[in-house]
Write a protein that holds these residues in place. Structure first.
Motif, mmCIF file in Angstrom:
data_model
loop_
_atom_site.group_PDB
_atom_site.id
_atom_site.type_symbol
_atom_site.label_atom_id
_atom_site.label_comp_id
_atom_site.label_asym_id
_atom_site.label_seq_id
_atom_site.Cartn_x
_atom_site.Cartn_y
_atom_site.Cartn_z
ATOM 1 N N LEU A 1 10.149 110.093 11.900
ATOM 2 C CA LEU A 1 10.065 108.762 12.289
ATOM 3 C C LEU A 1 10.573 108.299 13.670
ATOM 4 N N ARG B 1 12.384 97.149 13.014
ATOM 5 C CA ARG B 1 12.015 98.555 12.114
ATOM 6 C C ARG B 1 12.813 99.543 12.669
ATOM 7 N N SER C 1 11.128 97.576 3.612
ATOM 8 C CA SER C 1 11.825 96.490 4.429
ATOM 9 C C SER C 1 12.630 95.539 3.235
ATOM 10 N N GLN D 1 4.186 101.017 1.413
ATOM 11 C CA GLN D 1 3.906 99.901 2.820
ATOM 12 C C GLN D 1 5.223 99.779 3.141
ATOM 13 N N TRP D 2 5.353 99.676 4.668
ATOM 14 C CA TRP D 2 6.651 99.499 5.234
ATOM 15 C C TRP D 2 7.252 98.391 4.940
ATOM 16 N N ASP E 1 0.103 101.103 8.030
ATOM 17 C CA ASP E 1 1.716 100.377 8.177
ATOM 18 C C ASP E 1 2.228 101.044 7.184
ATOM 19 N N GLN E 2 2.138 102.199 6.620
ATOM 20 C CA GLN E 2 2.781 103.004 5.619
ATOM 21 C C GLN E 2 3.787 104.158 6.091
ATOM 22 N N VAL E 3 4.732 104.282 5.033
ATOM 23 C CA VAL E 3 5.710 105.436 5.523
ATOM 24 C C VAL E 3 5.632 106.456 4.440
ATOM 25 N N MET F 1 5.498 108.136 9.376
ATOM 26 C CA MET F 1 4.611 106.823 9.211
ATOM 27 C C MET F 1 3.361 106.967 9.820
#
Length: 330
Positions: free
Chosen positions: A86, A112, A44, A39-40, A6-8, A1
């Motif tokens: 992660l 998360r 989600s 983007q996370w 705020d990216q994975v 991450m």
């Protein structure tokens, strides 16, 4: 991450790629690896099908966790993951919460973490169950991961064996130094006082403090997690009777392992190579030779470090309880 954006990082790895990988972190990233940043929130929004709860191997570092993960990964019903990045990121964020300087809310963190566990629970085949071998300092969030009755192996060695293990290797000593400040802070949060300033500790005391931090963390996880399904294992006991111990570990996790397969695994190439870099030979006999040599070379430093830890146990009840547990209960 990537916390700032705020990216994975999503990557595509084959089943054999997972089987070969010692670490699922930056060390597997090559120009040939298919990957992209997402983007996370986009992740989600995707459905994550319900999977069986992962099983876990937690450890104090340099105590054979990769070896045991590789052996267990040869069982058809186990899909082994080793040190997913992660979980390391989320462990570091948990420590930021403790220092009250996290950029996430508690609600975001918990949501998360659940998502990550769901992502990591996926396997290639319906009959497989994921077994995650974490990085040592991920024990910081072991109590969160061991919810809903998850089963785990807690792997360690006694201090008198851990000291020569680390002192025998230049890279191990460097790693200890790099993680020392964080481990001292983690220990301080648990016992209420800094056991010593990093700059004042000898190398052997740094190693002993690292051992103490991880042992106390596992001991607290045992006391606070929502599961009683934890098996403690001294890695030296495993090496003394590898077939019997491998059968016992598989049984603890509820996996069938025949006596003949266990015998074949512990007599095979996994046990005679360096688990973190299988291209190099490394056997239990060679390990023992290195430990004996390091114990002799560093005898005075080892004795002083053990006396120092015993003095800390006299001062702090939590340390005394943790040390007594691994000596008498395990």
């Amino acid at each position: 991450m990537d916390l700032a954006t705020d990216q994975v990082l999503i990557s595509q790895i084959t089943e054999e790629g997972f089987r070969q990988a010692s670490f699922l972190d930056q060390r597997i990233v090559t120009p040939q690896l298919p990957r992209q940043l997402v983007q996370w929130d986009e992740l989600s929004a995707l459905d994550c099908p319900a999977q069986s709860q992962p099983q876990y191997i937690f450890h104090i570092g340099h105590v054979g966790s990769t070896l045991i993960s590789r052996l267990l990964g040869e069982i058809d019903a186990i899909f082994a993951l080793r040190e997913p990045q992660l979980l390391r990121n989320l462990s570091e964020l948990a420590q930021a919460f403790a220092r009250e300087n996290s950029s996430w809310t508690v609600e975001t963190y918990e949501a998360r973490l659940s998502e990550v566990v769901c992502w990591l629970s996926r396997s290639f085949h319906a009959h497989q169950r994921v077994m995650i071998k974490t990085s040592s300092f991920v024990s910081e969030i072991a109590d969160r991961l061991l919810q809903n009755g998850a089963s785990a192996l807690f792997l360690y060695v006694p201090l008198h064996r851990y000291l020569p293990t680390i002192l025998a290797g230049e890279n191990s000593i460097k790693e200890t130094g790099a993680l020392l400040e964080s481990r001292l802070q983690r220990l301080e949060r648990r016992i209420g006082s800094m056991p010593g300033e990093a700059r004042d500790l000898t190398v052997a005391q740094q190693v002993a403090a690292s051992w103490l931090c991880e042992i106390v963390t596992l001991f607290e996880a045992k006391n606070t997690s929502a599961t009683n399904d934890i098996k403690w294992l001294n890695f030296d006991d495993f090496l003394a009777a590898p077939k019997e111990q491998l059968l016992a570990i598989a049984g603890h996790f509820g996996h069938d392992l025949e006596d003949g397969q266990a015998a074949s695994l512990v007599a095979g190439p996994i046990m005679s190579s360096y688990s973190k870099a299988p291209e190099h030979d490394y056997s239990p006999n060679l390990r023992e030779e290195l430990l004996v040599e390091a114990s002799q070379i560093h005898a005075a430093e080892i004795e002083n470090a053990m006396l120092w830890i015993n003095e800390l146990a006299d001062r702090f009840p939590l340390i005394a309880s943790a040390m007594q547990w691994i000596e008498t209960e395990r």
